[in-house]
Design a protein around this motif. Structure first.
Motif, PDB file in Angstrom:
ATOM      1  N   PRO A  96      -5.208   0.570  -4.583  1.00 54.53           N
ATOM      2  CA  PRO A  96      -6.480   0.016  -4.651  1.00 54.53           C
ATOM      3  C   PRO A  96      -6.915   0.178  -3.144  1.00 54.53           C
ATOM      4  N   ARG A  97      -8.108   0.336  -2.741  1.00 55.93           N
ATOM      5  CA  ARG A  97      -8.369   0.623  -1.519  1.00 55.93           C
ATOM      6  C   ARG A  97      -8.784  -0.673  -0.921  1.00 55.93           C
ATOM      7  N   LYS A  98      -9.060  -1.799  -1.553  1.00 53.38           N
ATOM      8  CA  LYS A  98      -9.038  -3.085  -1.020  1.00 53.38           C
ATOM      9  C   LYS A  98      -7.774  -3.591  -0.358  1.00 53.38           C
ATOM     10  N   ARG A  99      -6.694  -3.066  -0.520  1.00 46.67           N
ATOM     11  CA  ARG A  99      -5.351  -3.105  -0.228  1.00 46.67           C
ATOM     12  C   ARG A  99      -4.926  -2.597   1.105  1.00 46.67           C
ATOM     13  N   LEU A 100      -5.818  -1.748   1.494  1.00 46.14           N
ATOM     14  CA  LEU A 100      -5.622  -0.837   2.819  1.00 46.14           C
ATOM     15  C   LEU A 100      -6.821  -1.427   3.761  1.00 46.14           C
TER      16      LEU A 100
END
Length: 418
Positions: free
Chosen positions: A131-135
């Motif tokens: 998931p992009r939100k974790r980066l």
């Protein structure tokens, strides 16, 4: 003065945030994702049975919310995948290289909500949807929004404020320029900052003092005119009543000429002074004015040529300027057989008027002195013609210079602002 320092301060803050805080957070996010991927790869290699692989992939979803699947017999495609500009891409790539000894690829462009990581296993390919939100961290977007929003808001406020201040300064400058050209614009309304209003009030007081001085000068010269003309009239009458004796004829003629010269001096200067104080500037056709001056010179028997454009509309005091050009033409006519009067636009801001003659001219060392009052020269004149002409032209914001003429004599060059 306000916007530039703010933008610089915010740019420095952004650099510090981007170079330290965001970099640290990005590395930590990348380390977490890469560690989870590396742990999953090690478990898949240690427990290669199909049942174990299913359990490992399901556990990865339950523990880390990372979707993974294995493609048996597949291999990584050749070529580079789309990357991202910023520290996140480099941090994730560097962290995976440290934790994995297997080939891998990262695709940032194919999925808008996930980063696709593919790891080459000995007998398969592991597909990872991180998931992009974790980066990412949302604070960077808030900071950018604050930077751009505050800069735009402050720019609008500063632009409105500076426009009002600059408008007041420009209005004051235009009023000073117009007043310097002899245009009566009346008092200006003070506006803008306190300092600008003070300058406008001082300018209004200066205008009033100058007007009062001109009025007092005019009144004084009117009194001088009355006081001088009375004894001159008595002298003229006394000379006219003298007996017509032959031995006195020459003396009477010389004394009469002196009285007439004194009357011309007084009349010319007083007319100039009254005209400066009373006449207001207005739009006129300079070509028509020069034609009138040439026509007056021709009536006195002088050969005078004209070189004029079709129309030259300027804001001038016509009577005063006619007097100035007439003085120059009269001076040329007294010393020359041929006179040339011309006008030419110079760019968009000036007009040049030239009076050329074929007379003896004036030596370059004596040309500036010819403008001093009562410099009579060799012709025995009153010495006020050039002085009055220069005063009138300078009151219009221009100037007069004397040069060599293409006709062989003297050129008087007048430069007037449009």
């Amino acid at each position: 003065m306000i916007l530039v320092p703010l933008v610089i301060v915010q740019a420095v803050a952004l650099q510090i945030f981007y170079g330290t805080h965001l970099d640290i957070i990005s590395r930590r996010f990348a380390l977490a994702i890469s560690g989870e991927i590396a742990t999953t790869v090690e478990l898949l290699q240690r427990y290669p049975s199909p049942e174990d692989r299913v359990w490992i992939l399901q556990n990865a979803w339950r523990q880390w919310e990372i979707a993974m699947r294995v493609e048996p017999g597949a291999s990584l495609p050749r070529g580079r995948r789309a990357s991202l500009i910023g520290p996140v891409d480099d941090d994730l790539t560097g962290s995976l290289r440290q934790r994995l000894s297997l080939p891998f690829s990262i695709d940032w462009a194919s999925d808008p909500v996930s980063v696709l990581v593919r790891v080459q296993l000995p007998d398969a390919v592991l597909d990872v949807q991180a998931p992009r939100k974790r980066l990412y961290t949302g604070t960077i977007y808030l900071f950018f929004l604050w930077l751009v929003g505050s800069a735009v808001l402050l720019f609008i406020i500063a632009a409105l404020f500076m426009r009002n201040q600059v408008r007041a300064i420009r209005r004051l400058a235009a009023a000073a320029e117009a007043f310097g050209m002899g245009r009566d614009i009346g008092p200006i309304r003070p506006e803008g900052a306190t300092e600008v209003r003070q300058a406008a009030a001082a300018f209004n007081r200066m205008q009033e003092r100058i007007r009062r001085f001109l009025q007092q000068r005019t009144e004084m010269l009117a009194g001088v005119s009355h006081d001088l003309r009375t004894p001159l009239t008595r002298l003229r009458l006394a000379l006219a009543m003298l007996p017509a004796q032959e031995e006195l004829r020459e003396d009477i003629t010389a004394m009469t000429a002196d009285v007439e010269e004194m009357e011309r001096m007084v009349r010319g200067y007083l007319a100039f002074a009254r005209g400066e104080a009373i006449e207001q500037a207005r739009l006129i056709d300079l070509s028509d004015l020069l034609k009138d001056v040439a026509a007056g010179a021709r009536r006195s028997g002088t050969e005078i040529g004209l070189d004029l454009p079709g129309e030259l509309t300027l804001r001038l005091r016509p009577d005063a300027l006619r007097r100035a050009i007439t003085n120059l033409v009269d001076n040329a006519c007294r010393h020359a057989q041929r006179v040339m009067l011309a006008a030419t636009p110079i760019g968009v801001r000036n007009v040049q008027v030239t009076v050329d003659d074929d007379g003896p001219g004036i030596h370059p060392d004596h040309r500036e002195g010819a403008f001093r009052p009562f410099e009579s020269g060799k012709d025995g004149g009153t010495g006020l013609g050039l002085t009055i002409a220069r005063d009138i032209v300078r009151a219009h914001g221009g100037d007069i210079t004397l040069e060599d003429s293409p006709l062989g004599g003297l050129r008087a060059r007048i430069l007037l602002p449009v």
